[in-house]
Enzyme design. Structure first.
Site, short mmCIF file in Angstrom:
data_model
loop_
_atom_site.label_atom_id
_atom_site.label_comp_id
_atom_site.label_asym_id
_atom_site.label_seq_id
_atom_site.Cartn_x
_atom_site.Cartn_y
_atom_site.Cartn_z
N GLY A 65 0.93 -0.85 -0.04
CA GLY A 65 0.40 0.22 -0.14
C GLY A 65 1.17 1.51 0.05
N ARG A 66 0.54 2.66 0.48
CA ARG A 66 1.78 3.69 0.62
C ARG A 66 2.74 2.96 1.59
NH1 ARG A 66 -3.99 3.80 2.32
NH2 ARG A 66 -5.37 5.51 1.55
N ILE A 67 1.72 2.98 2.31
CA ILE A 67 3.54 2.71 3.35
C ILE A 67 4.79 1.74 2.87
CG2 ILE A 67 4.38 2.05 5.49
CD1 ILE A 67 1.47 2.76 6.87
N ARG A 84 -1.79 -8.37 -2.25
CA ARG A 84 -2.69 -9.21 -3.46
C ARG A 84 -2.70 -9.49 -4.35
NH1 ARG A 84 -7.42 -6.69 0.83
NH2 ARG A 84 -5.97 -5.23 0.15
N ILE A 134 6.34 -3.04 11.05
CA ILE A 134 5.47 -2.56 11.47
C ILE A 134 4.36 -2.41 11.42
CG2 ILE A 134 7.97 -1.09 11.16
CD1 ILE A 134 6.55 -0.02 8.74
N ARG A 177 0.92 -5.30 12.36
CA ARG A 177 -0.04 -5.01 13.23
C ARG A 177 0.80 -7.15 13.81
NH1 ARG A 177 -0.86 -1.14 13.35
NH2 ARG A 177 -3.01 0.04 13.59
N GLU A 231 0.06 -6.14 22.57
CA GLU A 231 0.53 -4.80 22.73
C GLU A 231 -0.52 -4.23 24.54
OE1 GLU A 231 -0.01 -2.25 20.43
OE2 GLU A 231 1.20 -3.68 18.69
N HIS A 241 5.37 0.45 19.46
CA HIS A 241 4.92 0.97 18.40
C HIS A 241 5.08 2.37 18.40
CE1 HIS A 241 0.72 -0.32 16.87
NE2 HIS A 241 0.82 1.05 16.31
N GLY A 285 5.55 4.25 15.43
CA GLY A 285 5.15 3.85 13.62
C GLY A 285 5.68 5.98 13.30
C1 8YV Z 1 -0.89 5.03 15.25
C2 8YV Z 1 -0.85 2.62 14.15
O1 8YV Z 1 -0.15 5.72 15.78
O2 8YV Z 1 -2.17 4.12 11.54
C3 8YV Z 1 -2.03 3.24 12.60
O3 8YV Z 1 -2.52 1.83 12.10
O4 8YV Z 1 -0.27 1.36 13.42
C4 8YV Z 1 -0.21 3.86 14.20
O5 8YV Z 1 0.35 5.02 13.11
C5 8YV Z 1 -2.09 4.26 16.50
O6 8YV Z 1 -2.83 3.85 15.49
C6 8YV Z 1 -3.05 5.13 16.73
O7 8YV Z 1 -4.34 4.58 17.25
#
Ligand code: 8YV
Length: 350
Positions: free
Chosen positions: A158-160, A181, A240, A242, A271, A289, A291
């Site tokens: 995806g974007r990341i 996918r 990075i 889940r 977590e 967490h 990111g």
């Molecule tokens: C968030 C993240 O900080 O955006 C996401 O999916 O995992 C993190 O960047 C986190 O979800 C805060 O709710």
């Protein structure tokens, strides 16, 4: 309800000045301290509000919204929304929104930082030096693996994933393979400098593997002992996305038995608990967490979530603007509980 101010619940302390924008149009029920809301607490808070600003800590499904007859919009501060049971929210007519785009580059930066830290043993070196173990300079101290010229594997594009591919290809001269996918259009592949690979090909060819895919029931533990056994023993694994994507015990086993050189995790299955088997290892970098955790990006995420919430409730300067609706099917079916203006639904899907 037309002339009443909507009530909005904010589940965590966020940036006060950004959240304060809501107070111009809504009655805001704030949470003054970082709080782990259990199911009963979530249900109690959501009952009687029109909107909620929540984070990944807040797991919301059918039980939590059962008594929330006024609730129209849940604005998640984050791009990942596996904390929300989307089919259950859709069934109740509640819109869910997320915060894509604004965190892409910051999260890709952290992915690269973790990759470099693990492959070049930076955290391990720091700890070793502080422990007073640096007796004399030696040619073979803390030998790691190169990024430049190596093969970068990306699972999830995806974007990341694409932002990481650009960094690898254009910045570090890496050969970039990805699995997703579906393959990207050819012009996008060319721009980010990446080639599609099958899952097994990705595992076996990557010198470094970054996990950037959304978590679903289908990809639970997709990186398990079998997948890890297909990777090069010299490889680095970085997650990075889940925590549930990786079988953490299988990873700890591979790292402690020399079947994988190094790893870095920013996310965990349970977590904020981190398994002792991971904490005991020297060849893994562990971050809590973070990111998207640059000040500018976290502010942008909260602002976007506030915009989404206001647009969804049809209030403030954002009324009628497109928002980041996750369950856009709800708008198509016309079953959303969203606010309307002059008989017209005032939010648009995106
Ligand atoms: C968030 C993240 O900080 O955006 C996401 O999916 O995992 C993190 O960047 C986190 O979800 C805060 O709710």
């Amino acid at each position: 309800m037309a002339d009443q101010r909507p009530r909005v619940w904010v589940s965590q302390p966020l940036f006060d000045d950004t959240v304060a924008q809501l107070a111009a149009y809504c009655d805001v029920v704030a949470t003054p301290e970082i709080t782990a809301h259990d199911s009963a607490a979530l249900a109690a808070q959501l009952a009687g509000v029109d909107g909620a600003l929540v984070t990944l800590n807040d797991r919301i499904g059918a039980a939590e919204v059962a008594a929330a007859s006024q609730l129209k919009v849940i604005a998640n501060v984050g791009v990942g929304y596996n904390n929300l049971d989307i089919p259950a929210l859709s069934a109740a007519g509640i819109l869910a929104t997320n915060t894509p785009d604004v965190l892409t580059e910051t999260t890709a930066d952290l992915g690269f930082a973790l990759l470099m830290a693990a492959a070049r043993r930076i955290v391990e070196s720091d700890r070793w030096l502080r422990d007073g173990q640096w007796g004399q300079w030696s040619f073979t101290t803390m030998l790691g693996t190169d990024l430049h010229g190596s093969t970068l594997g990306i699972l999830g594009m995806g974007r990341i994933g694409q932002a990481i591919a650009r960094r690898g290809h254009h910045g570090f001269g890496m050969k970039v393979l990805y699995h997703n996918r579906s393959p990207l259009p050819e012009d996008v592949e060319r721009e980010v400098g990446a080639r599609y690979a099958g899952f097994d090909e990705l595992l076996s060819h990557a010198d470094h593997l970054l996990l950037v895919l959304p978590y679903t029931a289908q990809n639970h533990h997709i990186i398990d002992a079998t997948a890890l056994a297909k990777m090069k023993p010299s490889a680095t694994l970085v997650n990075i996305a889940r925590g549930g994507i990786v079988d953490e015990l299988a990873l700890a086993d591979a790292l402690s038995n020399g079947r994988l050189a190094s790893a870095a995790l920013d996310v965990y299955e349970n977590e904020p608990q981190v398994r002792p088997e991971l904490l005991a290892l020297r060849n893994i970098v562990l971050t809590p967490h973070i990111g998207s955790a640059s000040l500018a990006t976290r502010r942008a995420m909260v602002q976007l979530a506030v915009d989404n919430l206001q647009a969804g409730l049809g209030i403030g300067p954002d009324a009628g603007r497109p928002v980041n609706v996750v369950n856009a099917d709800l708008l198509d079916s016309g079953t959303a509980r969203v606010a309307t203006s002059g008989g017209k639904t005032i939010i648009k899907k995106r």
